[in-house]
Design an enzyme around this catalytic site. Structure first.
Site, short mmCIF file in Angstrom:
data_model
loop_
_atom_site.label_atom_id
_atom_site.label_comp_id
_atom_site.label_asym_id
_atom_site.label_seq_id
_atom_site.Cartn_x
_atom_site.Cartn_y
_atom_site.Cartn_z
N LYS A 100 7.00 5.66 -1.22
CA LYS A 100 8.47 5.81 -1.10
C LYS A 100 9.21 5.29 -2.32
CE LYS A 100 6.51 2.52 1.27
NZ LYS A 100 6.14 1.87 2.46
N GLY A 129 5.95 6.60 8.57
CA GLY A 129 4.50 6.60 8.85
C GLY A 129 4.04 7.93 9.42
N GLY A 182 -2.00 -4.69 8.44
CA GLY A 182 -1.87 -3.61 7.43
C GLY A 182 -0.54 -2.89 7.50
N ASP A 196 12.70 -1.46 1.49
CA ASP A 196 11.81 -0.37 1.91
C ASP A 196 12.57 0.59 2.84
OD1 ASP A 196 8.83 0.59 2.27
OD2 ASP A 196 9.64 0.39 4.29
N LYS A 200 13.75 4.63 2.28
CA LYS A 200 13.43 5.68 3.25
C LYS A 200 14.68 6.43 3.72
CE LYS A 200 9.21 3.38 4.79
NZ LYS A 200 8.69 2.32 5.67
#
Ligand code: HSE
Length: 399
Positions: A100, A129, A182, A196, A200
């Site tokens: 991204k 995702g 993760g 982040d 997006k």
């Protein structure tokens, strides 16, 4: 046989390789072709990974091999991911990415390069995702006017807020868990600062409206200041505390923002918990739609990368305008001048509030505090009206 190269063999890159092997039969059927990993480029030593025979250290080797038609970039960071992607497109190879940071910064340039070279640049895995939200925007919703997008777009922060609320975890413990599972970035600052999420929502808005907004110009607050008190405030207002990104058109200009919000319980975003993400779209005549799924993690994200590989095989030479956008050239509507709803905790009597020029709902009265849901106000107007009063909480609300 379609030959691909994987750039970056971390969580997502290795997930793509593993899924291509594990689901080879389904993928073969869906793609009408076998997909084989010919190269894996990573600066680490891949001994013991099962891919050591295909490990390369130089991008040049991939660029010079005409049998590689698709490059999957899952490196993270913008350099050299951007340069490698551009070189691959110029070499006539399609590129699929989960990155991204690259899409939000260089997406317009990479899409232009893809167009000029008759190949694809696809980036489904860069947002939400495993949720196929970009496919939906550019296929099913193509004929709709998109008026507004509200999204919970970061799995790590939603996981942290959920753990703090549901299990009484500390911020630090919940973040450690998100790293272990993760979900978090290698440097989780981008998660918790909202950066982040901000990238997006810029990508979603670009696909919706064809223009990529510079994420550095978007109002962005993360969750680092969030405490039990904020969770309790959201609950007292009848909602849930979430990090929400919103994009809409306001005063004829796009308006984007990222901030912790009170999501009122009637809104389906309120029940999105843990690593799940969701995107609520107001799509003109089609009404409201909600997309929901795992927002982070190895296999959901790898699945989105594979869906783009299949989209490339399905679309073949039809490369024009698919998820295409250019850089934004118009001014954004400023955060303080965009109308939102707010939840406010203020010491005041009802008479004073009733005399104010806003529409509000009284959510709760406790001691001398009023909990109000105020609608359709700019932050500037609200601050001016409440100036001089004791306001102990004020958060954007999603109704
Ligand atoms: N760190 C990101 C998240 C990964 O938590 O959502 C998926 O983009």
């Amino acid at each position: 046989m379609t030959q691909i190269a994987i750039l970056g063999f971390g969580n997502i890159g290795s997930g793509v390789a593993e899924m291509l092997t594990r689901n080879a039969a389904y993928i073969q059927e869906a793609a009408g072709d076998d997909i084989a990993v010919k190269y894996v480029l990573d600066k680490r030593d891949l001994t013991g990974s099962g891919y050591e025979d295909r490990a390369v250290k130089s991008m040049q080797e991939i660029l010079c091999d005409p049998s590689v038609s698709i490059v999957c970039e899952m490196m993270g960071g913008t350099t050299p991911a951007f340069e490698y992607s551009l070189a691959a497109l110029k070499a006539g190879k399609s590129v699929v990415t989960s990155n991204k940071a690259v899409v939000a910064k260089h997406g317009a340039e990479l899409l232009q390069a893809a167009k000029e070279n008759g190949v694809h640049y696809l980036y489904e895995a860069s947002v939400g995702g495993g949720i196929p939200i970009l496919h939906a925007f550019d296929d099913s919703l193509k004929g709709c006017r998109i008026d507004r997008i509200d999204g919970i777009l970061n799995g790590t922060t939603n996981y942290i807020l959920t753990r703090m609320h549901d299990c009484g975890s500390s911020f630090e413990d919940a973040l450690d868990d998100a790293k272990r599972l993760g979900y978090a970035e290698a440097d989780p600052t981008a998660d918790v600062s909202g950066a982040d999420t901000c990238r997006k929502i810029c990508i979603l808005a670009a696909v919706a409206w064809g223009k990529l907004v510079d994420s550095d110009t978007v109002y962005c607050e993360g969750i680092t200041e969030m405490t039990d008190e904020h969770n309790a405030f959201a609950a007292s207002c009848g909602g849930a505390l979430k990090l929400v990104a919103t994009a809409m058109q306001s005063n004829g200009a796009p308006s984007l923002s990222v901030s912790p919000c009170v999501v009122m319980s009637e809104n389906p975003l309120a029940s999105v918990k843990g690593v799940f993400n969701a995107v609520k779209v107001a799509a003109g005549d089609m009404g409201d739609l909600m997309f929901y799924g795992m927002g982070a993690g190895k296999f959901p994200t790898a699945g989105a990368v594979i869906s783009d590989i299949l989209a490339i095989l399905r679309r073949g030479d039809e490369t024009d305008s698919y998820r295409f956008f250019t850089n934004n050239t118009c001014e954004l509507s400023a955060y303080g001048e965009t109308k939102y709803a707010y939840c406010v905790k203020v010491k005041a009597d009802r008479k004073t509030i009733d005399a104010m020029p806003f529409t509000y709902t009284l959510l709760k009265e406790e001691n001398e505090d009023l909990y109000l849901l105020v609608e359709d106000m700019t932050k500037k107007e609200l601050d001016a009206l409440l100036c001089g009063m004791t306001v102990s909480m004020c958060m954007r609300a999603i109704i």
